[in-house]
Design an enzyme around this catalytic site. Structure first.
Site, PDB file in Angstrom:
ATOM      1  CG  HIS A  96      -0.486   0.381   2.494  1.00 41.78           C
ATOM      2  ND1 HIS A  96      -0.068  -0.533   3.435  1.00 41.78           N
ATOM      3  CD2 HIS A  96      -0.323   1.587   3.062  1.00 41.78           C
ATOM      4  CE1 HIS A  96       0.326   0.118   4.521  1.00 41.78           C
ATOM      5  NE2 HIS A  96       0.182   1.399   4.324  1.00 41.78           N
ATOM      6  CG  ASP A 143       0.097  -3.907   2.735  1.00 45.60           C
ATOM      7  OD1 ASP A 143       0.547  -3.446   1.672  1.00 45.60           O
ATOM      8  OD2 ASP A 143      -0.213  -3.211   3.732  1.00 45.60           O
ATOM      9  CD  GLN A 232      -1.214   8.907   9.146  1.00 47.96           C
ATOM     10  OE1 GLN A 232      -1.470   9.543  10.148  1.00 47.96           O
ATOM     11  NE2 GLN A 232      -1.746   9.164   7.972  1.00 47.96           N
ATOM     12  N   GLY A 233       2.831   6.128   9.149  1.00 40.24           N
ATOM     13  CA  GLY A 233       4.210   6.461   8.784  1.00 40.24           C
ATOM     14  C   GLY A 233       5.177   5.315   9.013  1.00 40.24           C
ATOM     15  CG  ASP A 234       5.774   3.493  12.551  1.00 43.26           C
ATOM     16  OD1 ASP A 234       6.830   4.131  12.403  1.00 43.26           O
ATOM     17  OD2 ASP A 234       5.059   3.589  13.569  1.00 43.26           O
ATOM     18  CB  SER A 235       2.887   1.851   6.292  1.00 44.32           C
ATOM     19  OG  SER A 235       1.628   1.768   6.886  1.00 44.32           O
TER      20      SER A 235
HETATM   21  C1  4AZ Z   1      -0.884   3.508   9.023  1.00 48.48           C
HETATM   22  O1  4AZ Z   1      -1.821   4.240   8.866  1.00 48.48           O
HETATM   23  C2  4AZ Z   1      -0.903   2.589  10.169  1.00 48.48           C
HETATM   24  N1  4AZ Z   1      -1.365   0.545  14.637  1.00 48.48           N
HETATM   25  C3  4AZ Z   1       0.174   1.798  10.424  1.00 48.48           C
HETATM   26  C4  4AZ Z   1       0.144   0.937  11.501  1.00 48.48           C
HETATM   27  C5  4AZ Z   1      -0.968   0.874  12.294  1.00 48.48           C
HETATM   28  C6  4AZ Z   1      -2.056   1.682  12.033  1.00 48.48           C
HETATM   29  C7  4AZ Z   1      -2.022   2.536  10.967  1.00 48.48           C
HETATM   30  C8  4AZ Z   1      -0.972  -0.069  13.443  1.00 48.48           C
HETATM   31  O2  4AZ Z   1       0.074   3.517   8.267  1.00 48.48           O
END
Ligand code: 4AZ
Length: 297
Positions: A96, A143, A232-235
């Site tokens: 993603h 993913d 968010q941002g750790d993805s």
């Molecule tokens: C994100 O939005 C996201 N708590 C990444 C990890 C988690 C939630 C959202 C897990 O990229």
């Protein structure tokens, strides 16, 4: 990933990131079980710290990669996802993060700890993006994607993967670590310049499926506890374990999605990198097949 489109609209990041790190306050150390015990069951708004991790010294995680959108600005403002070095020429991330991105719009830096330090780590262009053939926008499984680099990253050991199909590394309750530059605060978004890490317990498939109907235990794994999570941002970044007596670390997951960050009953969901099905089905596309051969999988 269910949040990724929102992230994409944010000016600063294509996708979103952030490790919510830090456990509750710096008061409580970060990665000892004691932190949990010291955390009140229902922290007040004021002292709820949020994703509880801590900063890391330069060089702690040499296999870590940052995905940057190309441009002239500060790399801290251009970072949108994490990744990991899987081979000298390959960075692994979440599908993603890159499914709507052209290779030319991207660059990746391996071995940088402080995003704004332009001379840290090895910066590479991306020749091609290989998205898992079973990944479908709007769905949550498979993913994973791979960035093929324009030249090898040198002098850095890639991360190890578990033997496909053996689930010994995802026993519920086992301690894993997730790292990233993602959001550290669930109330006021705060994206750190320096890499952070937080230790999170593996959560059982049964508990995870109860939280997320789209959860697929063949290709996912969950981890986290109230106050400790990716965000968010750790993805795209790695969830990994250090094994006693073994060199390096073993990456068991890729940050994928979650319902918010660090909330009770909503652990983070990861693409499970030890999944036999994930690797078998990667071969369903021509590019995936080639990549499997390159990686010897
Ligand atoms: C994100 O939005 C996201 N708590 C990444 C990890 C988690 C939630 C959202 C897990 O990229």
């Amino acid at each position: 990933m269910r949040h990724s489109s929102a992230h994409r609209t944010a000016p600063r990041r294509i996708a979103s990131v952030a490790i919510a790190a830090g456990a509750v306050l710096g008061l409580v150390g970060t990665s000892t079980g004691a932190a949990d015990a010291a955390t009140p069951a229902h922290p007040s708004r004021a002292d709820r710290p949020v994703i509880g991790g801590s900063e890391k010294p330069v060089g702690s995680y040499p296999f870590m990669a940052a995905l940057l959108s190309k441009g002239r600005g500060n790399p801290h403002d251009r970072q949108f996802c994490g990744g990991s070095l899987l081979d000298s020429n390959v960075v692994m991330t979440a599908a993603h993060c890159v499914v709507d991105v052209q290779p030319k719009e991207l660059e990746t830096v391996v071995g940088r700890t402080v995003l704004s330090k332009k001379n840290q780590g090895q910066l590479r262009n991306v020749l091609d993006v290989v998205v898992h053939p079973r990944y479908a926008r709007g769905q949550e499984a498979y993913d994973v994607a791979f960035l093929l680099l324009d030249k090898p990253v040198t002098g850095t050991a890639p991360v190890n993967l578990p033997t496909a199909g053996t689930d010994a590394l995802i026993r519920p309750g086992a301690k894993a670590t997730v790292i990233g530059w993602g959001n550290t605060d669930t109330e006021i978004p705060d994206y750190p310049d320096r890499l952070r890490a937080v230790d999170v317990p593996i959560v059982s498939h049964i508990e995870c499926k109860a939280s997320y109907p789209g959860y697929d235990k063949k290709v996912n794994v969950c981890a986290g506890v109230e106050g400790k999570d990716s965000c968010q941002g750790d993805s795209g970044g790695p969830l990994f374990r250090k094994l006693p007596g073994r060199r390096g670390v073993y990456q068991i997951g890729i940050v994928s999605y979650g319902d918010g960050c660090a909330a009770q009953g909503a652990p983070g969901v990861y693409t499970y990198t030890g999944s036999a099905k994930l690797w078998d089905t990667l071969g369903e596309s021509a590019k995936g097949k080639k990549l499997k051969r390159l990686l010897g999988r």
